[in-house]
Design an enzyme around this catalytic site. Structure first.
Site, short mmCIF file in Angstrom:
data_model
loop_
_atom_site.label_atom_id
_atom_site.label_comp_id
_atom_site.label_asym_id
_atom_site.label_seq_id
_atom_site.Cartn_x
_atom_site.Cartn_y
_atom_site.Cartn_z
N LYS A 1 0.84 -1.20 0.00
CA LYS A 1 0.00 0.00 0.00
C LYS A 1 0.87 1.25 0.00
CE LYS A 1 -1.87 1.86 3.68
NZ LYS A 1 -2.68 2.16 4.87
N ASP B 1 -6.32 0.73 0.68
CA ASP B 1 -6.45 1.00 2.10
C ASP B 1 -7.83 0.52 2.54
OD1 ASP B 1 -8.26 2.90 1.17
OD2 ASP B 1 -7.37 4.57 2.27
#
Length: 227
Positions: free
Chosen positions: A112, A130
């Protein structure tokens, strides 16, 4: 839905403040378990004090902990930032690498974080999964996967690669402003017509409109009313 997101959030962007790849990398590490707003309150003083990877590698632990304390988990984040600085100095000539495979070898950096840095510092397309992104694409039926890496790959097969970074911003914007976890603003959502989860939140426009947040609120409500 992609076209609608593009119309609703034409100016979506990374909401962390930064001017260099290193600053963005540090900001994303700090953003774990806290808000971008809180990170942006902390980073001006932090970035003024620590300008290079070597500065983080050689930081005074107590001083660094105090600067980032408001972001939470400050001891673990201090470990990550000091380790991050040392790894950049030792293995990458003090520069933030431009490849995902290199970025994920750094302390505190997962896929991420790596995709945020690649997309926003280096213009390398990446999907940032996320909590908002994962929740919304499952709500929309784009994928049933729970694992972030599997979500990333599944959505990547649906959307042209050149769109990945902006898609990430737009989905995250929508998750923060309209499609909330517990009570989404279904009745004031521009995507309502195409959403298989319509009705999860209130469907009346006036009630739903009260749930819409952010500086784009009037634009969002105008788009919803048109649809």
């Amino acid at each position: 839905m992609l076209r609608c997101l593009t119309d609703v959030y034409p100016d979506a962007h990374c909401e962390l403040d930064f001017t260099t790849p290193l600053e963005l990398l540090v900001a994303v590490v700090l953003s774990a378990q806290t808000t971008d707003v809180r990170v942006n309150e902390v980073t001006p003083a932090l970035f003024a004090r620590y300008r290079t990877a070597a500065d983080y590698a050689g930081a005074d632990r107590t001083e660094l902990e105090e600067l980032i304390r408001p972001t939470g988990f400050y001891r673990a984040k201090t470990n990550s930032l000091m380790g991050l600085g040392a790894a950049l100095v030792e293995r990458f000539g003090s520069e933030v690498p431009k490849k995902l495979d290199d970025l994920v070898t750094l302390p505190g950096v997962g896929r991420k974080t790596a995709n945020v840095v690649l997309g926003n510092a280096f213009d390398v397309p990446g999907i940032t999964v996320d909590t908002h992104f994962g929740r919304l694409v499952r709500r929309w039926g784009w994928t049933a996967e729970e694992d972030p890496v599997k979500v990333e790959h599944a959505v990547g097969e649906l959307i042209p690669r050149k769109e990945w970074t902006m898609l990430s911003h737009r989905v995250i914007f929508h998750g923060r402003r309209v499609c909330h976890a517990r009570k989404p603003a279904c009745g004031a959502c521009p995507l309502a017509r195409d959403c298989p989860s319509y009705g999860t939140g209130p469907t009346g426009f006036e009630e739903a409109a009260k749930l819409v947040k952010g500086p784009e609120r009037d634009h969002i409500l105008g788009m919803a009313a048109q649809r």
